[in-house]
Design a protein around this motif. Structure first.
Motif, PDB file in Angstrom:
ATOM      1  N   ILE A 160       4.522  -1.882  -6.790  1.00 18.60           N
ATOM      2  CA  ILE A 160       3.992  -1.252  -5.786  1.00 18.60           C
ATOM      3  C   ILE A 160       3.318  -0.021  -4.962  1.00 18.60           C
ATOM      4  O   ILE A 160       4.403   1.158  -6.148  1.00 18.60           O
ATOM      5  CB  ILE A 160       4.059  -1.284  -4.175  1.00 18.60           C
ATOM      6  N   GLY A 169       2.485  -3.426   7.324  1.00 16.06           N
ATOM      7  CA  GLY A 169       2.397  -4.227   7.008  1.00 16.06           C
ATOM      8  C   GLY A 169       2.746  -5.619   7.929  1.00 16.06           C
ATOM      9  O   GLY A 169       3.487  -5.869   8.500  1.00 16.06           O
ATOM     10  N   ARG A 224       0.149  -3.121   3.501  1.00 13.76           N
ATOM     11  CA  ARG A 224       0.126  -3.792   2.888  1.00 13.76           C
ATOM     12  C   ARG A 224       0.518  -5.605   3.246  1.00 13.76           C
ATOM     13  O   ARG A 224       1.665  -5.490   3.412  1.00 13.76           O
ATOM     14  CB  ARG A 224       1.604  -3.929   1.456  1.00 13.76           C
ATOM     15  N   THR A 268      -0.951   3.227  -2.196  1.00 15.92           N
ATOM     16  CA  THR A 268      -0.877   2.282  -1.186  1.00 15.92           C
ATOM     17  C   THR A 268       0.308   2.477   0.010  1.00 15.92           C
ATOM     18  O   THR A 268       1.449   2.635  -0.339  1.00 15.92           O
ATOM     19  CB  THR A 268      -0.293   0.930  -2.167  1.00 15.92           C
ATOM     20  N   GLU A 321       6.215  -7.766  -6.317  1.00 13.14           N
ATOM     21  CA  GLU A 321       4.670  -7.230  -6.446  1.00 13.14           C
ATOM     22  C   GLU A 321       5.281  -5.594  -6.733  1.00 13.14           C
ATOM     23  O   GLU A 321       6.759  -5.045  -6.163  1.00 13.14           O
ATOM     24  CB  GLU A 321       4.388  -7.150  -5.003  1.00 13.14           C
TER      25      GLU A 321
END
Length: 220
Positions: free
Chosen positions: A89, A30, A97, A94, A87
Motif C-alpha cells: 500500500i 478500513g 483500505r 491511500t 498487499e
C-alpha cells in the motif's frame, strides 16, 4: 562587505527552508468483512511487518493506524480459518483500505486412539503405528480380516485353511499378540493354530497395528 555577506547568508537559509520537503504522518483505516456474506469480522489482526506494529478490528470490523510514514509499506491481514492477505500500500495516496477475507480449509494430523493409552497424535507415538482404513480393507483381496492385514509391512499370518488366520507382528504370534476388538480384548482361541480370531471382518471399520509393546486394535 559584512552587510552583503549577511544578506546572502539569510537568502540561502530561506531557500533551504522553502526547498526542504515537509515530512508528515499518514493514517490508514478500513473495515474487514467476510467475502461470502459481507459480515464484519471481529479480532482480525492487521500488521505492518516492516514497522513491527499491528492492530485488531473491533466488533464492527474496523481498524485504525495513525502516525505512519508516508511511503509504500506491506500490510498483512490474518484471521483464523481465513486466507491470509498480503498487499503493498502506498500511504502517500491511500488512507482507507477495506479487506474481504475468504474462508479456507484447515487440516490437522490424524489422531490415533489406542485401547490402553487413550488418544495420541500419530507423530507422537513411541512405537510405529499403521492405520488401515475400511476402504483400504475393502480394496484388498483376502479371505478374512487377518489375511487382508498380512499385506501391511511387518505383518504376516499363520493360516491352516481358508478363513482361519492368526496375526504375526514382527515374528510374534499367538498369545504374544494382543487383539482388541472395539475396546474388548480377545481371549478365545489365542493358543491354538486351528482357529482364527473371533471377529467378523465385514463389521470392521478400521484397524490400528502397533508394531511394539501394545496390541492390534480392530474397530467396528
Amino acid at each position: 562587505m559584512k552587510k552583503n555577506l549577511l544578506v546572502l547568508l539569510l537568502s540561502y537559509i530561506c531557500m533551504m527552508t522553502v526547498a526542504a520537503p515537509v515530512v508528515g504522518k499518514a493514517t490508514l483505516s478500513g473495515q474487514v468483512s467476510d467475502a461470502i456474506d459481507g459480515s464484519p469480522l471481529t479480532g482480525v489482526v492487521v500488521t505492518f511487518p516492516e514497522l513491527n506494529i499491528g492492530a485488531t478490528t473491533n466488533e464492527k470490523g474496523y481498524y485504525l493506524f495513525d502516525n505512519l510514514p508516508q511511503r509504500k509499506l506491506t500490510v498483512q491481514v490474518t484471521y483464523i480459518g481465513h486466507r491470509v492477505i498480503v498487499e503493498n500500500i502506498d500511504l502517500t495516496t491511500t488512507h482507507v483500505r477495506n479487506f474481504l477475507m475468504e474462508e479456507t480449509n484447515a487440516m490437522i494430523n490424524e489422531v490415533v486412539v489406542t485401547g490402553i493409552t487413550g488418544k495420541a497424535l500419530l507423530k507422537e507415538m513411541p512405537t510405529p503405528v499403521t492405520l488401515v482404513s475400511q476402504r483400504e480393507l475393502q480394496m484388498t483381496q483376502s479371505s478374512n480380516i487377518i489375511n487382508a492385514l498380512a499385506h501391511q509391512s511387518g505383518i504376516a499370518e499363520i493360516t491352516t485353511g481358508n478363513g482361519i488366520s492368526k496375526p504375526v507382528v514382527r515374528g510374534l504370534g499367538f498369545n504374544r499378540v494382543v487383539v482388541v476388538n472395539d475396546g474388548v480384548r480377545q481371549e478365545g482361541q489365542q493358543w491354538g493354530d486351528e482357529h482364527g480370531i473371533e471377529i467378523d471382518g465385514q463389521t470392521v471399520s478400521s484397524v490400528e497395528i502397533l508394531k511394539g509393546p501394545g496390541e492390534l486394535n480392530v474397530w467396528f
